[in-house]
Design a protein around this motif. Structure first.
Motif, PDB file in Angstrom:
ATOM      1  N   VAL A  43       0.879  -1.162   0.000  1.00  0.00           N
ATOM      2  CA  VAL A  43       0.000   0.000   0.000  1.00  0.00           C
ATOM      3  C   VAL A  43       0.920   1.217   0.000  1.00  0.00           C
ATOM      4  CG1 VAL A  43      -1.766   1.276   1.253  1.00  0.00           C
ATOM      5  CG2 VAL A  43      -1.790  -1.226   1.259  1.00  0.00           C
ATOM      6  N   ILE A  44       0.837   2.004  -1.070  1.00  0.00           N
ATOM      7  CA  ILE A  44       1.744   3.129  -1.266  1.00  0.00           C
ATOM      8  C   ILE A  44       0.951   4.428  -1.240  1.00  0.00           C
ATOM      9  CG2 ILE A  44       3.439   4.172  -2.821  1.00  0.00           C
ATOM     10  CD1 ILE A  44       3.737   1.301  -4.053  1.00  0.00           C
ATOM     11  N   THR A  45       1.459   5.384  -0.478  1.00  0.00           N
ATOM     12  CA  THR A  45       0.856   6.708  -0.395  1.00  0.00           C
ATOM     13  C   THR A  45       1.813   7.718  -1.016  1.00  0.00           C
ATOM     14  OG1 THR A  45      -0.225   6.072   1.667  1.00  0.00           O
ATOM     15  CG2 THR A  45      -0.107   8.420   1.193  1.00  0.00           C
ATOM     16  N   VAL A  46       1.263   8.680  -1.723  1.00  0.00           N
ATOM     17  CA  VAL A  46       2.053   9.756  -2.323  1.00  0.00           C
ATOM     18  C   VAL A  46       1.645  11.063  -1.636  1.00  0.00           C
ATOM     19  CG1 VAL A  46       2.706  10.911  -4.470  1.00  0.00           C
ATOM     20  CG2 VAL A  46       2.029   8.513  -4.516  1.00  0.00           C
ATOM     21  N   PRO A  47       2.355  11.439  -0.549  1.00  0.00           N
ATOM     22  CA  PRO A  47       1.958  12.654   0.166  1.00  0.00           C
ATOM     23  C   PRO A  47       2.331  13.948  -0.542  1.00  0.00           C
ATOM     24  CG  PRO A  47       3.741  11.554   1.326  1.00  0.00           C
ATOM     25  CD  PRO A  47       3.370  10.695   0.169  1.00  0.00           C
ATOM     26  N   GLU A  48       3.359  13.923  -1.404  1.00  0.00           N
ATOM     27  CA  GLU A  48       3.799  15.182  -2.008  1.00  0.00           C
ATOM     28  C   GLU A  48       4.579  14.928  -3.297  1.00  0.00           C
ATOM     29  OE1 GLU A  48       6.248  19.202  -0.709  1.00  0.00           O
ATOM     30  OE2 GLU A  48       6.474  17.403   0.493  1.00  0.00           O
ATOM     31  N   VAL A  49       4.422  15.853  -4.225  1.00  0.00           N
ATOM     32  CA  VAL A  49       5.231  15.898  -5.445  1.00  0.00           C
ATOM     33  C   VAL A  49       5.738  17.319  -5.585  1.00  0.00           C
ATOM     34  CG1 VAL A  49       5.250  15.679  -7.965  1.00  0.00           C
ATOM     35  CG2 VAL A  49       3.899  14.087  -6.593  1.00  0.00           C
ATOM     36  N   ARG A  50       7.051  17.464  -5.673  1.00  0.00           N
ATOM     37  CA  ARG A  50       7.661  18.786  -5.845  1.00  0.00           C
ATOM     38  C   ARG A  50       8.232  18.889  -7.249  1.00  0.00           C
ATOM     39  NH1 ARG A  50      11.167  19.090  -0.306  1.00  0.00           N
ATOM     40  NH2 ARG A  50       9.403  18.951   1.120  1.00  0.00           N
ATOM     41  N   LEU A  51       7.941  19.995  -7.906  1.00  0.00           N
ATOM     42  CA  LEU A  51       8.441  20.214  -9.253  1.00  0.00           C
ATOM     43  C   LEU A  51       9.523  21.280  -9.264  1.00  0.00           C
ATOM     44  CD1 LEU A  51       5.356  19.121 -10.124  1.00  0.00           C
ATOM     45  CD2 LEU A  51       6.441  19.656 -12.281  1.00  0.00           C
ATOM     46  N   SER A  52      10.462  21.124 -10.193  1.00  0.00           N
ATOM     47  CA  SER A  52      11.498  22.129 -10.384  1.00  0.00           C
ATOM     48  C   SER A  52      10.844  23.369 -10.994  1.00  0.00           C
ATOM     49  CB  SER A  52      12.590  21.588 -11.301  1.00  0.00           C
ATOM     50  OG  SER A  52      12.059  21.298 -12.571  1.00  0.00           O
ATOM     51  N   PRO A  53      11.487  24.529 -10.899  1.00  0.00           N
ATOM     52  CA  PRO A  53      10.888  25.759 -11.450  1.00  0.00           C
ATOM     53  C   PRO A  53      10.558  25.673 -12.941  1.00  0.00           C
ATOM     54  CG  PRO A  53      12.692  26.323  -9.992  1.00  0.00           C
ATOM     55  CD  PRO A  53      12.709  24.822 -10.139  1.00  0.00           C
ATOM     56  N   ASP A  54      11.324  24.892 -13.714  1.00  0.00           N
ATOM     57  CA  ASP A  54      11.026  24.762 -15.146  1.00  0.00           C
ATOM     58  C   ASP A  54      10.035  23.631 -15.439  1.00  0.00           C
ATOM     59  OD1 ASP A  54      12.581  22.534 -14.698  1.00  0.00           O
ATOM     60  OD2 ASP A  54      14.107  23.033 -16.190  1.00  0.00           O
ATOM     61  N   LEU A  55       9.532  22.968 -14.410  1.00  0.00           N
ATOM     62  CA  LEU A  55       8.531  21.896 -14.494  1.00  0.00           C
ATOM     63  C   LEU A  55       9.021  20.666 -15.254  1.00  0.00           C
ATOM     64  CD1 LEU A  55       5.315  23.994 -15.252  1.00  0.00           C
ATOM     65  CD2 LEU A  55       6.227  23.349 -13.031  1.00  0.00           C
ATOM     66  N   LYS A  56      10.322  20.505 -15.385  1.00  0.00           N
ATOM     67  CA  LYS A  56      10.860  19.366 -16.123  1.00  0.00           C
ATOM     68  C   LYS A  56      11.290  18.214 -15.214  1.00  0.00           C
ATOM     69  CE  LYS A  56      12.202  21.785 -20.262  1.00  0.00           C
ATOM     70  NZ  LYS A  56      13.259  22.062 -21.217  1.00  0.00           N
ATOM     71  N   LEU A  57      11.336  18.441 -13.921  1.00  0.00           N
ATOM     72  CA  LEU A  57      11.735  17.400 -12.973  1.00  0.00           C
ATOM     73  C   LEU A  57      10.739  17.369 -11.822  1.00  0.00           C
ATOM     74  CD1 LEU A  57      13.814  15.292 -12.017  1.00  0.00           C
ATOM     75  CD2 LEU A  57      14.983  17.147 -10.847  1.00  0.00           C
ATOM     76  N   ALA A  58      10.163  16.209 -11.586  1.00  0.00           N
ATOM     77  CA  ALA A  58       9.215  16.023 -10.492  1.00  0.00           C
ATOM     78  C   ALA A  58       9.814  15.046  -9.483  1.00  0.00           C
ATOM     79  CB  ALA A  58       7.885  15.493 -11.015  1.00  0.00           C
ATOM     80  N   THR A  59       9.926  15.479  -8.246  1.00  0.00           N
ATOM     81  CA  THR A  59      10.380  14.602  -7.173  1.00  0.00           C
ATOM     82  C   THR A  59       9.135  14.099  -6.453  1.00  0.00           C
ATOM     83  OG1 THR A  59      12.388  15.920  -6.929  1.00  0.00           O
ATOM     84  CG2 THR A  59      11.844  14.421  -5.139  1.00  0.00           C
ATOM     85  N   VAL A  60       8.940  12.791  -6.509  1.00  0.00           N
ATOM     86  CA  VAL A  60       7.755  12.158  -5.943  1.00  0.00           C
ATOM     87  C   VAL A  60       8.146  11.510  -4.619  1.00  0.00           C
ATOM     88  CG1 VAL A  60       5.963  10.418  -6.303  1.00  0.00           C
ATOM     89  CG2 VAL A  60       6.889  11.684  -8.261  1.00  0.00           C
ATOM     90  N   TYR A  61       7.510  11.952  -3.534  1.00  0.00           N
ATOM     91  CA  TYR A  61       7.778  11.388  -2.214  1.00  0.00           C
ATOM     92  C   TYR A  61       6.727  10.325  -1.925  1.00  0.00           C
ATOM     93  CZ  TYR A  61      11.025  15.202  -1.672  1.00  0.00           C
ATOM     94  OH  TYR A  61      12.080  16.051  -1.850  1.00  0.00           O
ATOM     95  N   ILE A  62       7.193   9.160  -1.474  1.00  0.00           N
ATOM     96  CA  ILE A  62       6.265   8.054  -1.201  1.00  0.00           C
ATOM     97  C   ILE A  62       6.448   7.533   0.217  1.00  0.00           C
ATOM     98  CG2 ILE A  62       6.200   7.342  -3.620  1.00  0.00           C
ATOM     99  CD1 ILE A  62       7.764   4.767  -2.363  1.00  0.00           C
ATOM    100  N   VAL A  63       5.381   6.931   0.715  1.00  0.00           N
ATOM    101  CA  VAL A  63       5.377   6.250   2.014  1.00  0.00           C
ATOM    102  C   VAL A  63       4.671   4.923   1.801  1.00  0.00           C
ATOM    103  CG1 VAL A  63       4.556   6.324   4.393  1.00  0.00           C
ATOM    104  CG2 VAL A  63       5.238   8.437   3.269  1.00  0.00           C
ATOM    105  N   THR A  64       5.247   3.862   2.330  1.00  0.00           N
ATOM    106  CA  THR A  64       4.575   2.564   2.270  1.00  0.00           C
ATOM    107  C   THR A  64       3.952   2.285   3.631  1.00  0.00           C
ATOM    108  OG1 THR A  64       6.629   1.430   2.841  1.00  0.00           O
ATOM    109  CG2 THR A  64       6.081   1.610   0.507  1.00  0.00           C
ATOM    110  N   LEU A  65       2.857   1.566   3.636  1.00  0.00           N
ATOM    111  CA  LEU A  65       2.171   1.237   4.874  1.00  0.00           C
ATOM    112  C   LEU A  65       3.095   0.427   5.769  1.00  0.00           C
ATOM    113  CD1 LEU A  65      -0.547   1.415   6.374  1.00  0.00           C
ATOM    114  CD2 LEU A  65      -1.090  -0.798   5.403  1.00  0.00           C
TER     115      LEU A  65
END
Length: 133
Positions: free
Chosen positions: A46-68
């Motif tokens: 079970v995976i939760t995605v609490p946050e996604v942060r994008l670079s200022p040019d919107l070309k890189l997305a850092t996806v933070y995940i948490v597993t149960l």
């Protein structure tokens, strides 16, 4: 002079970065909930995605995940990385951008940090200082 040069820190995310980050987060959460990513490791957690942060040019997305239960997070991160191409393609269709952001997956340590701070605040030494007032 830009804001980051004045303060020495980085500028806060723009409204566009926040909006696109939420769109990416919702699409990824939907993919995970529906089981559209065909990987045994991802399906077993079970995976939760609490946050996604994008670079200022919107070309890189850092996806933070948490597993149960914080179980096998490293294995889940590797599985998501293996399926990055499929996930990026699905997100590209959902988010109307000129370029789909490149994805990188990271473990979200926010909850662990909050627990550590709570433990510090509950420690006898801190309680002693608070009780004096």
């Amino acid at each position: 002079m830009t804001r980051s040069k004045k303060t020495g820190g980085s500028a806060p995310p723009s409204q566009r970065q926040l909006r696109v980050g939420e769109l990416v987060r919702h699409k990824l959460a939907e993919l995970l909930a529906r089981g559209e990513i065909h990987d045994d490791i991802i399906a077993a957690h079970v995976i939760t995605v609490p946050e996604v942060r994008l670079s200022p040019d919107l070309k890189l997305a850092t996806v933070y995940i948490v597993t149960l239960g914080d179980a096998d997070t490293d294995a889940v991160l590797k599985a998501l990385d293996r399926n990055k191409r499929f996930i990026r393609g699905e997100i590209a269709q959902a988010v109307n951008l000129k370029f789909a952001p490149d994805l990188r997956f990271r473990r979200d340590e926010t909850f662990e940090e909050a627990s550590r701070i709570d433990a510090l605040l509950a420690s006898p030494k801190v309680r002693q200082d608070v009780d004096k007032d």
